[in-house]
Write an enzyme that holds these catalytic residues in place. Structure first.
Site, short mmCIF file in Angstrom:
data_model
loop_
_atom_site.label_atom_id
_atom_site.label_comp_id
_atom_site.label_asym_id
_atom_site.label_seq_id
_atom_site.Cartn_x
_atom_site.Cartn_y
_atom_site.Cartn_z
N ASP A 3 47.68 42.36 41.46
CA ASP A 3 46.23 42.49 41.34
C ASP A 3 45.56 41.12 41.47
O ASP A 3 45.83 40.22 40.66
CB ASP A 3 45.97 43.12 39.96
CG ASP A 3 44.57 43.66 39.81
OD1 ASP A 3 43.73 43.38 40.68
OD2 ASP A 3 44.32 44.35 38.81
N ASP A 21 37.46 49.67 40.97
CA ASP A 21 38.12 50.58 40.03
C ASP A 21 37.45 51.94 39.94
O ASP A 21 36.22 52.04 39.91
CB ASP A 21 38.11 49.95 38.62
CG ASP A 21 39.03 48.75 38.54
OD1 ASP A 21 39.57 48.34 39.58
OD2 ASP A 21 39.21 48.25 37.42
C1 GLA Z 1 41.85 45.62 37.72
C2 GLA Z 1 42.51 46.74 38.49
C3 GLA Z 1 42.73 47.92 37.57
C4 GLA Z 1 43.59 47.50 36.39
C5 GLA Z 1 42.95 46.33 35.68
C6 GLA Z 1 43.88 45.73 34.63
O1 GLA Z 1 40.57 45.96 37.32
O2 GLA Z 1 41.75 47.11 39.60
O3 GLA Z 1 43.35 48.98 38.27
O4 GLA Z 1 44.88 47.17 36.85
O5 GLA Z 1 42.64 45.28 36.58
O6 GLA Z 1 43.34 44.63 34.00
#
Ligand code: GLA
Length: 500
Positions: free
Chosen positions: A266, A327
């Site tokens: 990520d 997200d």
């Molecule tokens: C980002 C990702 C999420 C999750 C969070 C964890 O926002 O897009 O899917 O993994 O980080 O902190």
């Protein structure tokens, strides 16, 4: 003489205050708030002009922009990547007797920290260590993994950072007991929040909530499941835990050594260092190559929110799936925006590499059953990875009906691997088509409106001459070729179509 003294005093007190020059030096912040983790502030001068930088745990050194000094306060801007409409954030450093109070509206929170004046030697001790240069962009050869979209569960949507060994084991057990494993869900993915600290050799260890990752992997594997884990190319993950920055190959080895089968990588604080197409590709390639070098088959999930047209190059850096959007949240508006608008932009999905519109929210309670049916239908039609995001121990009968429908899963998992697309739109009513291996076709009727809508499937809408058989997959029954469907508000009908 007395008059002279009085005169002098009068002049002294009447004189305008002489402006203090901005202080120069280095200030250390021992207990800075965790985001962005300011560890040091440096102020220097070029003649009249002030120069400065702050060093943060998240982003390393950040140069002060437009610094100015007035009334014991140094004001400056810092670059901000989190909000396109606000490319900089204002900070102030107020110098008081006991040190410095540093305040920023970065990430809309306030930082207040009293520092102590340090020496250059101390400052050096706190210097940010840059990662070695990224490798030149290469290609990771295909490995045959993810011939169909990965299916499993991830901790983030339901548990966020409230995870531990016990909960992950419980999820593995529930995946088996609920029948979800046998329906095809295999990966049990630990998202952000498992990380502890690095040891003197740089090896990353889990935090106290995960006493033994290898034993956890064994537990998951013993149930016919696979284990996933999470990291970032940046120094910090999105939730502020230790990222893989500067330790990419080492972390890949650590994960492989534990028996990890899936890595979600990520971008998070990595966006500070890797903020154009070239560096983002190379940082994802670096981990892709490192995973490959371990010799262990590991699904590689790229999470950089769809930037730089990731679908075009995700595969070549070793990715098996790549997020196409920000997200998901557990509401119809966000889910449908991702599913109808954002994810379909990319035509590159297929066996070995998939567009990832983010994890499922089914079972978390924020949408109606009809909306969740639309969620599952859209994901299946788009050959999206099916990564559940609820507490598997609490899978309701309704959620189970949506998540375990074998015929719907078969559409998602179809061997042709085509990402379905919209073929017609009439106001709030949409028809989508996905070709299947063997010549049949999946067709979805969506009603995006707030009122029930009557819909029928005409062969020409989906490019067919004559339909020979129609099966309603949510109802699990054959239906008449000219069937009229009443599609509820925000609802969907999913059909399997045989044609001549
Ligand atoms: C980002 C990702 C999420 C999750 C969070 C964890 O926002 O897009 O899917 O993994 O980080 O902190």
């Amino acid at each position: 003489m007395r008059y002279l003294l009085a005169l002098c005093l009068a002049v002294l007190f009447a004189a305008p205050a002489v402006a203090q020059p901005a202080p120069r030096g280095v200030w250390l912040f021992d207990k800075a708030p965790s985001y962005p983790g300011v560890t040091m502030m440096q102020v220097a001068a070029d003649g009249e002009a002030i120069r400065g930088a702050v060093t943060t745990a998240w982003y390393g050194p950040m140069r002060m922009l437009n610094p100015s000094w007035r009334d014991n306060v140094l004001s400056f801007d810092l670059r901000n990547l989190n909000d396109r409409d606000r490319p900089t954030r204002r900070w102030t450093a107020r110098f008081i007797r006991s040190g410095v109070v540093l305040k920023g509206d970065f990430w809309s929170s306030h930082l207040v920290q009293t520092g102590r004046r340090g020496t250059a030697a101390q400052a050096e001790a706190r210097a940010f260590r840059f990662a070695p240069a990224l490798p030149a962009l290469g290609t990771v050869p295909p490995d045959g993994l993810a011939a169909t979209p990965p299916m499993g569960w991830s901790s983030w949507n339901r548990f966020a950072e409230r995870i531990d060994d016990r909960t992950i084991r419980a999820m593995a057990d529930a995946m088996v007991a609920s029948g979800l494993r046998d329906a095809g869900y295999r990966y049990v993915n630990i998202d952000d929040g498992w990380q502890g600290r690095r040891d003197a050799k740089g090896v990353l260890h889990p935090n106290a909530k995960f006493p033994d990752m290898k034993a956890l992997a064994d537990y998951v594997h013993a149930r016919g499941l696979k284990l996933g884990i999470y990291s970032s190319p940046g120094p910090k993950t999105c939730a502020g835990y230790e990222g893989s920055y500067g330790h990419v190959r080492q972390d890949a080895q650590t994960f492989a050594g534990w028996g990890v089968d899936y890595l979600k990588y990520d971008l998070c604080s990595g966006e500070w260092f890797y903020d154009d197409a070239d560096t983002v590709k190379r940082t994802y390639y670096e981990m892709g190559a490192a995973l490959k070098a371990t010799g262990r088959p590991i699904i590689y999930s790229l999470c950089q929110y769809g930037r730089f047209d990731v679908a075009r190059w995700g595969r070549s850096v070793g990715g098996h799936l790549w997020r196409t959007t920000g997200d998901i949240t557990d509401d119809y508006r966000t889910m449908s925006d991702i599913g109808f608008v954002r994810n379909p932009k990319f035509p590159h999905a297929g066996p070995g590499g998939w567009n990832d519109p983010d994890m499922l929210e089914i079972g978390n309670g924020g949408m109606s059953d009809d909306e969740y049916r639309t969620h599952m239908t859209l994901w299946a039609m788009q050959a999206a990875p099916l990564v559940m995001g609820h507490d598997l121990r609490l899978t309701s009968a309704g959620a189970r009906a949506l998540l375990e429908n074998r015929e719907v899963i078969a559409i998602d998992q179809d061997a042709l691997g085509q990402q379905g697309r919209r073929v017609s739109r009439d106001g709030d009513r949409e028809v989508w088509r996905k070709d299947l291996a063997g010549g049949a076709m999946a067709v979805a009727l969506f009603n995006r409106g707030d009122e029930a809508a009557a819909m029928t499937l005409r062969p020409e809408t989906v490019g067919l001459r004559r339909i020979t058989a129609l099966r309603d997959l949510w109802r699990g029954q054959a239906v008449a070729l000219d069937a009229a469907f009443t599609v509820p508000p925000h609802g969907a009908v999913l059909l399997r179509v045989e044609a001549e």
